[in-house]
Design a protein around this motif. Structure first.
Motif, PDB file in Angstrom:
ATOM      1  N   PHE A 203       0.802  -1.217   0.000  1.00  0.00           N
ATOM      2  CA  PHE A 203       0.000   0.000   0.000  1.00  0.00           C
ATOM      3  C   PHE A 203       0.839   1.274   0.000  1.00  0.00           C
ATOM      4  CE2 PHE A 203      -3.350  -2.908   1.440  1.00  0.00           C
ATOM      5  CZ  PHE A 203      -4.351  -2.526   0.562  1.00  0.00           C
ATOM      6  N   VAL A 204       2.078   1.207   0.456  1.00  0.00           N
ATOM      7  CA  VAL A 204       2.909   2.410   0.514  1.00  0.00           C
ATOM      8  C   VAL A 204       3.738   2.598  -0.754  1.00  0.00           C
ATOM      9  CG1 VAL A 204       4.852   3.472   1.747  1.00  0.00           C
ATOM     10  CG2 VAL A 204       2.988   2.432   3.016  1.00  0.00           C
ATOM     11  N   MET A 205       4.201   1.502  -1.371  1.00  0.00           N
ATOM     12  CA  MET A 205       5.109   1.640  -2.511  1.00  0.00           C
ATOM     13  C   MET A 205       4.562   1.074  -3.819  1.00  0.00           C
ATOM     14  SD  MET A 205       8.764   0.821  -0.761  1.00  0.00           S
ATOM     15  CE  MET A 205       9.659   1.108  -2.263  1.00  0.00           C
ATOM     16  N   ILE A 206       4.114  -0.155  -3.810  1.00  0.00           N
ATOM     17  CA  ILE A 206       3.779  -0.839  -5.058  1.00  0.00           C
ATOM     18  C   ILE A 206       2.519  -0.272  -5.702  1.00  0.00           C
ATOM     19  CG2 ILE A 206       3.171  -3.072  -6.060  1.00  0.00           C
ATOM     20  CD1 ILE A 206       4.917  -4.351  -3.852  1.00  0.00           C
ATOM     21  N   ARG A 207       1.455  -0.115  -4.927  1.00  0.00           N
ATOM     22  CA  ARG A 207       0.186   0.357  -5.475  1.00  0.00           C
ATOM     23  C   ARG A 207       0.287   1.770  -6.048  1.00  0.00           C
ATOM     24  NH1 ARG A 207      -5.112   1.748  -2.486  1.00  0.00           N
ATOM     25  NH2 ARG A 207      -6.658   1.458  -4.114  1.00  0.00           N
ATOM     26  N   PRO A 208       0.892   2.737  -5.344  1.00  0.00           N
ATOM     27  CA  PRO A 208       1.020   4.074  -5.940  1.00  0.00           C
ATOM     28  C   PRO A 208       1.864   4.088  -7.216  1.00  0.00           C
ATOM     29  CG  PRO A 208       1.368   4.202  -3.585  1.00  0.00           C
ATOM     30  CD  PRO A 208       1.312   2.750  -3.944  1.00  0.00           C
ATOM     31  N   GLN A 209       2.908   3.250  -7.270  1.00  0.00           N
ATOM     32  CA  GLN A 209       3.747   3.185  -8.470  1.00  0.00           C
ATOM     33  C   GLN A 209       2.967   2.641  -9.650  1.00  0.00           C
ATOM     34  OE1 GLN A 209       6.712   4.435  -8.898  1.00  0.00           O
ATOM     35  NE2 GLN A 209       6.876   3.728 -10.996  1.00  0.00           N
ATOM     36  N   MET A 210       2.150   1.615  -9.414  1.00  0.00           N
ATOM     37  CA  MET A 210       1.333   1.058 -10.501  1.00  0.00           C
ATOM     38  C   MET A 210       0.304   2.078 -10.975  1.00  0.00           C
ATOM     39  SD  MET A 210       0.903  -2.973  -9.359  1.00  0.00           S
ATOM     40  CE  MET A 210      -0.785  -2.726  -9.035  1.00  0.00           C
ATOM     41  N   LYS A 211      -0.275   2.837 -10.054  1.00  0.00           N
ATOM     42  CA  LYS A 211      -1.256   3.860 -10.416  1.00  0.00           C
ATOM     43  C   LYS A 211      -0.608   4.960 -11.261  1.00  0.00           C
ATOM     44  CE  LYS A 211      -4.576   7.024  -8.339  1.00  0.00           C
ATOM     45  NZ  LYS A 211      -5.091   7.587  -7.089  1.00  0.00           N
ATOM     46  N   LYS A 212       0.592   5.378 -10.864  1.00  0.00           N
ATOM     47  CA  LYS A 212       1.298   6.423 -11.601  1.00  0.00           C
ATOM     48  C   LYS A 212       1.665   5.945 -13.011  1.00  0.00           C
ATOM     49  CE  LYS A 212       5.198   9.566 -11.183  1.00  0.00           C
ATOM     50  NZ  LYS A 212       6.366   9.965 -10.393  1.00  0.00           N
ATOM     51  N   ALA A 213       2.106   4.691 -13.129  1.00  0.00           N
ATOM     52  CA  ALA A 213       2.456   4.145 -14.447  1.00  0.00           C
ATOM     53  C   ALA A 213       1.220   4.062 -15.344  1.00  0.00           C
ATOM     54  CB  ALA A 213       3.093   2.771 -14.288  1.00  0.00           C
ATOM     55  N   LYS A 214       0.093   3.705 -14.775  1.00  0.00           N
ATOM     56  CA  LYS A 214      -1.157   3.615 -15.542  1.00  0.00           C
ATOM     57  C   LYS A 214      -1.579   5.003 -16.041  1.00  0.00           C
ATOM     58  CE  LYS A 214      -5.833   1.809 -14.978  1.00  0.00           C
ATOM     59  NZ  LYS A 214      -6.778   1.214 -14.009  1.00  0.00           N
ATOM     60  N   GLU A 215      -1.463   6.020 -15.188  1.00  0.00           N
ATOM     61  CA  GLU A 215      -1.801   7.388 -15.586  1.00  0.00           C
ATOM     62  C   GLU A 215      -0.854   7.895 -16.682  1.00  0.00           C
ATOM     63  OE1 GLU A 215      -1.614   9.579 -11.958  1.00  0.00           O
ATOM     64  OE2 GLU A 215      -3.569   8.849 -11.256  1.00  0.00           O
ATOM     65  N   HIS A 216       0.441   7.573 -16.584  1.00  0.00           N
ATOM     66  CA  HIS A 216       1.418   8.004 -17.589  1.00  0.00           C
ATOM     67  C   HIS A 216       1.114   7.355 -18.937  1.00  0.00           C
ATOM     68  CE1 HIS A 216       5.400   8.065 -19.650  1.00  0.00           C
ATOM     69  NE2 HIS A 216       5.358   9.314 -19.217  1.00  0.00           N
ATOM     70  N   LYS A 217       0.771   6.076 -18.924  1.00  0.00           N
ATOM     71  CA  LYS A 217       0.441   5.382 -20.163  1.00  0.00           C
ATOM     72  C   LYS A 217      -0.790   5.997 -20.820  1.00  0.00           C
ATOM     73  CE  LYS A 217      -0.503   0.849 -22.080  1.00  0.00           C
ATOM     74  NZ  LYS A 217      -0.746  -0.566 -21.823  1.00  0.00           N
ATOM     75  N   ALA A 218      -1.801   6.341 -20.020  1.00  0.00           N
ATOM     76  CA  ALA A 218      -3.006   6.968 -20.560  1.00  0.00           C
ATOM     77  C   ALA A 218      -2.686   8.337 -21.147  1.00  0.00           C
ATOM     78  CB  ALA A 218      -4.064   7.080 -19.471  1.00  0.00           C
ATOM     79  N   MET A 219      -1.802   9.101 -20.485  1.00  0.00           N
ATOM     80  CA  MET A 219      -1.410  10.417 -20.985  1.00  0.00           C
ATOM     81  C   MET A 219      -0.672  10.294 -22.317  1.00  0.00           C
ATOM     82  SD  MET A 219       1.299  13.179 -19.490  1.00  0.00           S
ATOM     83  CE  MET A 219       2.583  12.000 -19.790  1.00  0.00           C
ATOM     84  N   ILE A 220       0.227   9.313 -22.414  1.00  0.00           N
ATOM     85  CA  ILE A 220       0.999   9.111 -23.647  1.00  0.00           C
ATOM     86  C   ILE A 220       0.070   8.734 -24.809  1.00  0.00           C
ATOM     87  CG2 ILE A 220       2.741   7.618 -24.736  1.00  0.00           C
ATOM     88  CD1 ILE A 220       3.904   9.653 -22.805  1.00  0.00           C
ATOM     89  N   GLU A 221      -0.901   7.876 -24.537  1.00  0.00           N
ATOM     90  CA  GLU A 221      -1.828   7.454 -25.588  1.00  0.00           C
ATOM     91  C   GLU A 221      -2.760   8.584 -26.021  1.00  0.00           C
ATOM     92  OE1 GLU A 221      -3.735   4.021 -23.966  1.00  0.00           O
ATOM     93  OE2 GLU A 221      -1.987   2.732 -24.316  1.00  0.00           O
ATOM     94  N   ALA A 222      -3.018   9.550 -25.139  1.00  0.00           N
ATOM     95  CA  ALA A 222      -3.943  10.641 -25.441  1.00  0.00           C
ATOM     96  C   ALA A 222      -3.267  11.837 -26.097  1.00  0.00           C
ATOM     97  CB  ALA A 222      -4.640  11.079 -24.156  1.00  0.00           C
TER      98      ALA A 222
END
Length: 109
Positions: free
Chosen positions: A38-57
């Motif tokens: 909850f402190v490291m892995i989940r926020p990193q996955m969320k940030k990577a998902k947002e970056h991928k969506a930004m790149i595709e848009a």
């Protein structure tokens, strides 16, 4: 005389007691993994998902900032590369993943 009498030890606990003690021994490891998730892995996955969506848009005309600090306007889009105009008549060919932020319109003058 010099050797004291041996004191009989109690019988070992039942099998259920051994199982319970082994689970209690693993409890700190499980709790550490949950906190780590909850402190490291989940926020990193969320940030990577947002970056991928930004790149595709990304669209032509968007103003972006790259990982290298270059600011420019997107002029051409490809599958994995984009062209950014950094000055009048000066274009840079970059990977899409180098874009770290899409800036509001009118940020670059």
């Amino acid at each position: 005389m010099f050797i004291s009498s041996a004191i009989a030890q109690t019988a070992p606990a039942a099998a259920g007691g051994d199982m319970q003690s082994s689970l209690m021994g693993m409890l700190p490891l499980v709790l550490m993994f949950v906190v780590l998730y909850f402190v490291m892995i989940r926020p990193q996955m969320k940030k990577a998902k947002e970056h991928k969506a930004m790149i595709e848009a990304l669209a032509k005309g968007d103003e972006v900032a790259t990982a290298g600090g270059i600011l420019g306007k997107v002029t051409k889009l490809g599958d994995s590369f984009i062209d950014i105009e950094v000055a009048d008549g000066v274009e840079v060919h970059l990977q899409r993943s180098a874009v770290v932020q899409v800036l509001p319109k009118g940020s670059i003058k």
